[in-house]
Design a protein around this motif. Structure first.
Motif, PDB file in Angstrom:
ATOM      1  N   TYR A  40      41.515  43.061  56.988  1.00  0.00           N
ATOM      2  CA  TYR A  40      40.968  43.454  55.690  1.00  0.00           C
ATOM      3  C   TYR A  40      41.161  42.324  54.684  1.00  0.00           C
ATOM      4  N   ALA A  41      40.370  42.384  53.643  1.00  0.00           N
ATOM      5  CA  ALA A  41      40.475  41.392  52.574  1.00  0.00           C
ATOM      6  C   ALA A  41      40.301  42.102  51.236  1.00  0.00           C
ATOM      7  N   VAL A  42      41.132  41.732  50.289  1.00  0.00           N
ATOM      8  CA  VAL A  42      41.026  42.213  48.911  1.00  0.00           C
ATOM      9  C   VAL A  42      40.509  41.032  48.094  1.00  0.00           C
ATOM     10  N   VAL A  43      39.303  41.196  47.528  1.00  0.00           N
ATOM     11  CA  VAL A  43      38.618  40.083  46.874  1.00  0.00           C
ATOM     12  C   VAL A  43      38.281  40.452  45.429  1.00  0.00           C
ATOM     13  N   PRO A  44      38.665  39.613  44.461  1.00  0.00           N
ATOM     14  CA  PRO A  44      38.272  39.887  43.080  1.00  0.00           C
ATOM     15  C   PRO A  44      36.747  39.992  42.958  1.00  0.00           C
TER      16      PRO A  44
ATOM     17  N   GLN B  54      40.173  49.664  41.288  1.00  0.00           N
ATOM     18  CA  GLN B  54      40.027  49.563  39.845  1.00  0.00           C
ATOM     19  C   GLN B  54      41.217  48.846  39.209  1.00  0.00           C
ATOM     20  N   LYS B  55      40.920  47.886  38.350  1.00  0.00           N
ATOM     21  CA  LYS B  55      41.948  47.155  37.598  1.00  0.00           C
ATOM     22  C   LYS B  55      43.112  46.749  38.507  1.00  0.00           C
ATOM     23  N   TRP B  56      42.782  46.147  39.626  1.00  0.00           N
ATOM     24  CA  TRP B  56      43.733  45.833  40.682  1.00  0.00           C
ATOM     25  C   TRP B  56      44.480  44.520  40.454  1.00  0.00           C
ATOM     26  N   LEU B  57      43.798  43.549  39.868  1.00  0.00           N
ATOM     27  CA  LEU B  57      44.372  42.210  39.722  1.00  0.00           C
ATOM     28  C   LEU B  57      44.532  41.855  38.251  1.00  0.00           C
ATOM     29  N   SER B  58      45.687  41.325  37.923  1.00  0.00           N
ATOM     30  CA  SER B  58      45.962  40.943  36.545  1.00  0.00           C
ATOM     31  C   SER B  58      45.755  39.448  36.351  1.00  0.00           C
ATOM     32  N   SER B  59      45.080  39.106  35.257  1.00  0.00           N
ATOM     33  CA  SER B  59      44.946  37.695  34.911  1.00  0.00           C
ATOM     34  C   SER B  59      45.964  37.325  33.836  1.00  0.00           C
ATOM     35  N   GLY B  60      46.740  38.299  33.414  1.00  0.00           N
ATOM     36  CA  GLY B  60      47.675  38.088  32.312  1.00  0.00           C
ATOM     37  C   GLY B  60      47.134  38.693  31.031  1.00  0.00           C
ATOM     38  N   ASP B  61      45.832  38.495  30.776  1.00  0.00           N
ATOM     39  CA  ASP B  61      45.200  39.030  29.570  1.00  0.00           C
ATOM     40  C   ASP B  61      44.414  40.313  29.829  1.00  0.00           C
ATOM     41  N   PHE B  62      43.961  40.492  31.052  1.00  0.00           N
ATOM     42  CA  PHE B  62      43.177  41.681  31.390  1.00  0.00           C
ATOM     43  C   PHE B  62      43.312  41.962  32.881  1.00  0.00           C
ATOM     44  N   TYR B  63      42.839  43.120  33.283  1.00  0.00           N
ATOM     45  CA  TYR B  63      42.843  43.484  34.697  1.00  0.00           C
ATOM     46  C   TYR B  63      41.429  43.423  35.239  1.00  0.00           C
ATOM     47  N   GLU B  64      41.329  42.971  36.475  1.00  0.00           N
ATOM     48  CA  GLU B  64      40.036  42.815  37.124  1.00  0.00           C
ATOM     49  C   GLU B  64      39.973  43.721  38.345  1.00  0.00           C
ATOM     50  N   ASP B  65      38.797  44.275  38.583  1.00  0.00           N
ATOM     51  CA  ASP B  65      38.584  45.066  39.788  1.00  0.00           C
ATOM     52  C   ASP B  65      38.558  44.136  41.006  1.00  0.00           C
ATOM     53  N   ALA B  66      38.867  44.709  42.144  1.00  0.00           N
ATOM     54  CA  ALA B  66      38.807  43.974  43.404  1.00  0.00           C
ATOM     55  C   ALA B  66      38.039  44.821  44.420  1.00  0.00           C
TER      56      ALA B  66
END
Length: 178
Positions: free
Chosen positions: A128-132, A154-166
């Motif tokens: 499996y792969a988790v991809v932004p 949903q909102k899986w990855l943090s950039s520090g300023d916001f969360y991004e889906d993956a």
């Protein structure tokens, strides 16, 4: 064809000589959003990794393989198996191709060699792969390689300023039982 190689590339264990290229890749802050690194790695830490890694997926629960061009012996990338689960026989996949070798078809070849090893030799049930969601290159790679989009985290990855889906991609080994 030998396992872990084709006419153009070879997947091999990391060597002490890979220290400089690993240092460059692991400390490229532009790539941190795609992986799990959030701090720089020292040369000492990477050297210790190269020395201490058993390169045994059952012991380490992960495996890193370096990608080498057979024609020049240049190291052009790496591919990782992570979160290996020996009971459920699955592992996550992370792939890196040096920017000097992008758009030359190497990523697909690397993934194909890894899959043959994982499904044919390790007898894994799935990768499996988790991809932004912003990483369209990787999304296209996994789709083209037969991975199925299984969902959005949903909102899986943090950039520090916001969360991004993956996106979650899976490839099932249909040759295993069950």
């Amino acid at each position: 064809m030998k396992m872990l190689e084709n006419d153009h590339i070879r997947l091999r264990a990391p060597e002490p000589e890979d220290l400089d290229i690993l240092y460059k890749w692991e400390n490229n802050t532009e790539w941190w959003q795609y992986g799990s690194s959030i701090v720089p790695f020292s040369r000492f830490a990477l050297k210790q990794y190269l020395i201490q890694s058993k390169q045994d997926i059952y012991q380490d629960k992960q495996l890193r393989l370096m990608v080498e061009l057979k024609s020049t012996h240049a190291t052009i990338g790496s591919i990782d198996l992570y979160d290996f689960d020996p009971f459920h026989l699955r592992a996550g996949v992370g792939i890196l191709v040096d920017e000097n070798y992008h758009r030359q078809g190497y990523a697909s070849q690397i993934l194909e060699l890894l899959e043959a090893y994982c499904f044919g030799f390790l007898k894994l049930n799935q990768l499996y792969a988790v991809v932004p969601v912003q990483n369209t290159r990787s999304i296209n790679l996994f789709k083209k390689s037969g991975y199925i989009l299984s969902g959005t985290l949903q909102k899986w990855l943090s950039s520090g300023d916001f969360y991004e889906d993956a996106t979650l991609f899976q490839k099932i080994n249909h040759k295993t039982y069950g």
